[in-house]
Design an enzyme around this catalytic site. Structure first.
Site, short mmCIF file in Angstrom:
data_model
loop_
_atom_site.label_atom_id
_atom_site.label_comp_id
_atom_site.label_asym_id
_atom_site.label_seq_id
_atom_site.Cartn_x
_atom_site.Cartn_y
_atom_site.Cartn_z
N GLU A 38 6.01 16.22 -15.99
CA GLU A 38 4.77 16.59 -16.65
C GLU A 38 3.72 16.76 -15.57
OE1 GLU A 38 1.49 15.02 -19.94
OE2 GLU A 38 3.24 13.77 -19.48
N ARG A 264 15.42 3.66 -13.69
CA ARG A 264 14.41 4.28 -12.84
C ARG A 264 14.31 3.52 -11.52
NH1 ARG A 264 8.85 3.74 -15.85
NH2 ARG A 264 8.18 4.89 -14.00
N LYS A 274 1.52 6.26 -12.95
CA LYS A 274 0.53 7.31 -12.63
C LYS A 274 -0.87 6.84 -12.97
CE LYS A 274 3.43 11.43 -13.15
NZ LYS A 274 3.64 12.68 -13.92
#
Length: 692
Positions: A38, A264, A274
């Site tokens: 994204e 992850r 983020k």
């Protein structure tokens, strides 16, 4: 120079699934993956793992493909700046999507048509509940949700309302389109999730064409389907979303990729959020997204990490199903290993101390030959000037040297790299008599190249720079951004990451001295500053003001000895404990025979044919990896979780020849009522550090 990278195809649970699919003829024998970021921020090292996995799978299978797709469905957070940065980062890492660059926004019209199909089929409805009411009706993990009072609207009414939503007839947030699934489902994601919301916000690609935008879960699976993706690889947080992924595709009867989840990447001493990274940038705790302390790909690039080192790191950590934290030391190891082969050597003095060679001719200047890289003879040699006055590192001199300090001291002889043997004759202090400003030496003219004709030996070799030819530079010494291993866990509850920042994460040194020719290096030029570490020319660097960033350090044995001695003094007052002589006890002398070292686990795997053994490949700072067989399989059925951990190794254990090979040490572990676990470190340790 071409650096070799892994050529043998990695084996992991994802590739095993793909192999089985190919054998069964699933998807017509095709393999097609995608990397779908994204564009709401810069990529970080965690994304590098996903990039390496998706593009790596496409590389491993003949005819396989990998797309780059931007999941750009939230215009309030997405910008072209991020799109361009992501494209540059993926290219810099060495991957190519050819002509397969896509955007979810490319499919907005098609996604709208899919949503209308769900409405027509009675599988979606327009809901007038506010976001707060939707959360209230949703229920909890232990209580089922309640149906929306608008759930039973007719198909005709829902279709009319949805089309009016698109036409802009309603206020932002006043209505949503929701899937009609099951408000009693134990999976909260299946309790009538929102598919579309009304949002008037200019999109970075489609402008003001749309005032309704699809939600991620709806967009993601259908974008995969439209592109013909076969294996949709996601991190573990999407595991609970998989039933919804499958539901949308099954209801619409379209091509159905298989979603597979993997753990992850969590890296020690940093964060991957983020939101947190954005706050660090906006509040000025770092100097932008590419600050070399940031875990962003552009941050690592600016710090001097080569893309090949990051790919090697991703290959080493592999793919696992269980979350774990990988030690930053493993990434640093990958960088050192790569840079050692690729970087030219130069000499630089960061904290200069002037040396005057009393018996060297005043006007004489020699050009000495120096090796550019001992690991790669093809890189050749260079000429470096030598004259009467030089600079050495201030830490390389002690007026009153302690035990085991072998560098320069009054009356002591050392070797100057590529030059001569010199002996210290006196020191010169500043007018206040406090600081040493010069060290005077005499050199042996017969020892050019560093060897005396009479065969006498010296215990230290120092790097240096000619004072007459040295170029001034600024050097930025970067360290870990946070002072704790797991900042996310430490900040849990209050969310205060600022108090966890490492106050020494950046030290700026002015007036450093470089050998001539280095100052004009282009940004991203990488070097090994001999005996100091690996450094990279920063983007701020100019011909008149060179700036270098430290990428990773080299080991400084003496600094570690001093630190260990200081700790010992604080704990014991300098006195060695005495043995009580009791039966079964050992003396401190007995214990001192054990050479305990910090070891970085680079590889970990099961041993075929052995029920109890795990094979570890461990870095002890020796320039090679030791293979150690450990009987810990019961505690670590998935040994990949040990990769990146720093463990305690008995380094001087006699090698033991086993059926499966030679074991070169022992890893220490403990066991109790809760089972067995390997001993690991909480603090920062380098491979080969002494453990006591």
């Amino acid at each position: 120079m071409r650096i070799s990278e892994p050529s043998v195809r990695r084996s992991d649970f994802i590739r095993t699934i793909i192999d089985e699919d190919l054998k069964a003829g699933k998807y017509g024998g095709r393999v097609h993956t995608r990397f779908p970021p994204e564009p709401n921020g810069y990529l970080h090292i965690g994304h590098a793992k996903s990039i390496y996995l998706n593009f790596g799978i496409a590389k491993d299978y003949p005819g396989a493909l990998c797309n780059l797709r931007f999941d750009d469905t939230n215009p309030t957070k997405e910008e072209m700046e991020y799109v361009e940065a992501i494209i540059e980062d993926v290219r810099w890492l060495g991957f190519d999507w050819e002509d397969r660059l896509f955007y979810a926004s490319d499919y907005f019209e098609r996604l709208y048509e899919y949503a209308e199909t769900l409405v027509i089929n009675g599988k979606a409805y327009v809901c007038d509940l506010t976001p707060e009411e939707i959360r209230e009706y949703r229920g909890t993990l232990t209580e089922p949700g309640r149906n929306s009072p608008y759930r039973e609207r007719s198909v005709e009414e829902n279709l009319d309302l949805f089309r009016r939503m698109r036409n802009g007839d309603f206020l932002d947030g006043s209505r949503t389109l929701r899937a009609r699934i099951d408000m009693g489902s134990p999976n909260l994601n299946m309790r009538d999730p929102v598919i579309y919301r009304i949002l008037r916000f200019r999109h970075h690609r489609t402008g003001d064409s749309w005032c309704i935008y699809p939600m991620y879960d709806f967009t993601h699976c259908l974008s995969d389907s439209i592109e013909g993706i076969t294996h949709s690889l996601c991190t573990l947080e999407f595991e609970d979303h998989r039933p919804l992924y499958d539901w949308f595709l099954d209801q619409l009867k379209v091509h159905h990729p298989q979603q597979i989840e993997f753990a992850r990447l969590n890296l020690s001493y940093t964060v991957m959020s983020k939101r947190v990274l954005l706050n660090l940038v906006r509040q000025g705790f770092v100097a932008g997204w590419d600050d070399p302390r940031m875990p962003t790909i552009c941050g690592f690039r600016r710090r001097g990490y080569p893309p090949g080192a990051i790919r090697a790191f991703c290959d080493r950590i592999g793919v696992a199903k269980r979350e774990s934290i990988v030690d930053m030391a493993l990434l640093e190891y990958s960088a050192r290993e790569y840079l050692n082969q690729a970087s030219p050597r130069v000499m630089a003095v960061l904290r200069p101390l002037k040396v005057v060679i009393e018996n060297y001719p005043e006007e004489k200047i020699e050009q000495l030959e120096a090796v550019n890289n001992p690991e790669d003879p093809s890189m050749g040699t260079r000429r470096i000037p030598f004259c009467k006055e030089l600079y050495i590192e201030r830490d390389d001199f002690r007026e009153d040297p302690p035990k085991k300090f072998y560098r320069l001291a009054p009356g002591r002889e050392v070797r100057l790299r590529y030059a001569y043997l010199v002996k210290c004759t006196k020191v010169v202090r500043d007018p206040a008599g406090e600081e040493i400003v010069e060290v005077h030496c005499r050199y042996d003219p017969e020892s050019r190249g560093g060897n005396a004709p009479d065969g006498r030996k010296v215990k230290a070799t120092l790097h240096w720079v000619s004072a007459l030819h040295a170029e001034d530079a600024e050097v930025r010494l970067y360290d870990r951004l946070f002072s704790v291993e797991n900042p996310a866990a430490a900040a849990r509850g209050n969310g205060d990451f600022k108090s966890l920042l490492n106050p020494d994460s950046l030290r700026v040194l002015k007036g450093c001295k470089l050998e001539p020719g280095v100052a004009g290096a282009a940004p991203e030029s990488r070097y090994q500053f001999e005996r100091l570490g690996y450094f990279c020319a920063d983007k701020d660097s100019t011909a008149t003001h060179p700036v270098f960033n430290r990428t990773v350090t080299l080991k400084d044995t003496w600094a570690k000895i001093e630190k260990a001695a200081s700790v010992f003094e604080q704990k014991t007052g300098g006195e060695k404990p005495k043995s009580s002589g009791a039966v079964g006890e050992i003396t401190i002398e007995d214990f001192s025979k054990l050479d305990l070292r910090a070891g970085l686990v680079v590889e970990a795997s099961l041993v075929e044919g052995a029920d109890k053994l795990v094979c570890l490949k461990v870095d002890l700072g020796e320039g090679r990896l030791r293979r150690i067989f450990a009987g810990i399989r019961r505690a670590y059925p998935d040994p990949a979780s040990l990769k990146g951990k720093t463990v305690v190794i008995v380094a001087n254990l006699k090698p033991r020849k086993m059926k499966f090979g030679v074991s070169e040490g022992m890893v220490l572990s403990g066991s109790g009522d809760d089972g067995m676990s390997v001993l690991t470190f909480d603090g920062v340790q380098s491979p080969g550090d002494k453990v006591s």
